[in-house]
Motif scaffolding. Structure first.
Motif, short mmCIF file in Angstrom:
data_model
loop_
_atom_site.label_atom_id
_atom_site.label_comp_id
_atom_site.label_asym_id
_atom_site.label_seq_id
_atom_site.Cartn_x
_atom_site.Cartn_y
_atom_site.Cartn_z
N LYS A 1 -19.84 -21.44 22.79
CA LYS A 1 -19.51 -22.62 23.57
C LYS A 1 -20.68 -23.60 23.66
O LYS A 1 -20.54 -24.68 24.20
N GLY A 2 -21.84 -23.20 23.16
CA GLY A 2 -23.01 -24.06 23.19
C GLY A 2 -24.17 -23.39 22.49
O GLY A 2 -24.01 -22.34 21.87
N TYR A 3 -25.34 -24.02 22.63
CA TYR A 3 -26.54 -23.50 21.98
C TYR A 3 -27.76 -23.69 22.88
O TYR A 3 -27.82 -24.63 23.66
N ILE A 4 -28.72 -22.78 22.71
CA ILE A 4 -30.05 -22.96 23.28
C ILE A 4 -30.96 -23.25 22.08
O ILE A 4 -31.12 -22.41 21.20
N ASP A 5 -31.48 -24.46 22.04
CA ASP A 5 -32.38 -24.85 20.96
C ASP A 5 -33.80 -24.53 21.38
O ASP A 5 -34.24 -24.95 22.45
N VAL B 1 -15.86 -28.80 24.31
CA VAL B 1 -15.79 -27.97 25.51
C VAL B 1 -15.33 -28.89 26.63
O VAL B 1 -15.97 -29.91 26.91
N HIS B 2 -14.23 -28.57 27.27
CA HIS B 2 -13.63 -29.42 28.29
C HIS B 2 -14.43 -29.35 29.59
O HIS B 2 -14.62 -28.28 30.14
N LEU B 3 -14.92 -30.48 30.04
CA LEU B 3 -15.62 -30.62 31.31
C LEU B 3 -16.82 -29.68 31.48
O LEU B 3 -16.89 -28.94 32.46
N THR C 1 -24.21 -32.37 32.68
CA THR C 1 -22.99 -32.27 31.87
C THR C 1 -23.25 -32.52 30.38
O THR C 1 -22.34 -32.33 29.58
N LYS C 2 -24.44 -32.93 30.01
CA LYS C 2 -24.77 -33.19 28.59
C LYS C 2 -25.70 -32.12 28.04
O LYS C 2 -25.44 -31.55 26.99
N TYR C 3 -26.81 -31.87 28.72
CA TYR C 3 -27.75 -30.83 28.33
C TYR C 3 -28.70 -30.57 29.49
O TYR C 3 -28.81 -31.36 30.41
N ALA D 1 -11.06 -26.94 33.52
CA ALA D 1 -10.70 -27.61 34.78
C ALA D 1 -11.16 -26.75 35.96
O ALA D 1 -11.35 -25.54 35.81
N THR D 2 -11.29 -27.36 37.11
CA THR D 2 -11.79 -26.62 38.28
C THR D 2 -10.86 -25.47 38.66
O THR D 2 -11.30 -24.46 39.18
N TRP D 3 -9.58 -25.60 38.39
CA TRP D 3 -8.63 -24.53 38.72
C TRP D 3 -8.63 -23.42 37.68
O TRP D 3 -8.07 -22.35 37.90
N ASP D 4 -9.25 -23.65 36.52
CA ASP D 4 -9.29 -22.65 35.45
C ASP D 4 -10.70 -22.58 34.91
O ASP D 4 -10.94 -22.78 33.74
#
Length: 157
Positions: free
Chosen positions: A63-67, A87-89, A115-117, A140-143
């Protein structure tokens, strides 16, 4: 005439198929571009995956990376955490770095809702190993789902 028309239709179909294949490839989710906010003397060592947690419906997916970067001039390592495009929100992005066995030297995102990095965070670790971790929540906040990864004793030397 029928053969000519059939050949033309076949050629058009192949062209449309090829165009669709190129368009499909171009729209696939890719990693958010690396942001070297560490400084000009820092070179990328490696991007480490941040994976969805085991309890989520997409467990194990990246879902992402640590550079992780290093500067020979300063003897410091630097880390930045970022989500994958699509990746949503993403929210609450966090990153930590430290010299292995010495605790966490720096962390970012724990008092903010990035929300960006998250990062850059630094640790002096010349001739030593580093540990780092990072992650975030998404959907989403509910999921809500979570992605988090930790790496220990990496980039020794």
């Amino acid at each position: 005439m029928t053969t000519l028309r059939s050949t033309a239709l076949t050629a058009m179909s192949l062209a449309l198929f090829a165009g669709a294949a190129v368009a499909a490839t171009a729209t696939e989710a890719t990693a958010t571009p690396r942001i070297n906010a560490c400084g000009s003397s820092y070179a990328l060592l490696k991007s480490w995956p941040i994976q969805a947690q085991y309890w989520t419906s997409d467990a194990g997916k990246t879902k992402g990376y640590i550079d992780v970067y290093y500067s020979g001039a300063t003897g410091k390592n630097c880390a930045i955490a970022r989500p994958v495009d699509g990746v949503h929100l993403p929210r609450g992005i966090k990153v930590k770095i430290g010299k292995t066995g010495s605790g966490w030297a720096e962390l970012d995102g724990y008092q903010a809702n990035f929300t960006k990095y998250a990062g850059p965070v630094y640790v002096f670790a010349r001739n030593a190993c580093i540990s780092f971790e990072g992650g975030f929540t998404y959907n989403a906040t509910w999921d809500s789902s979570s992605a988090w990864s930790r790496y220990t004793s990496k980039h020794c030397g």
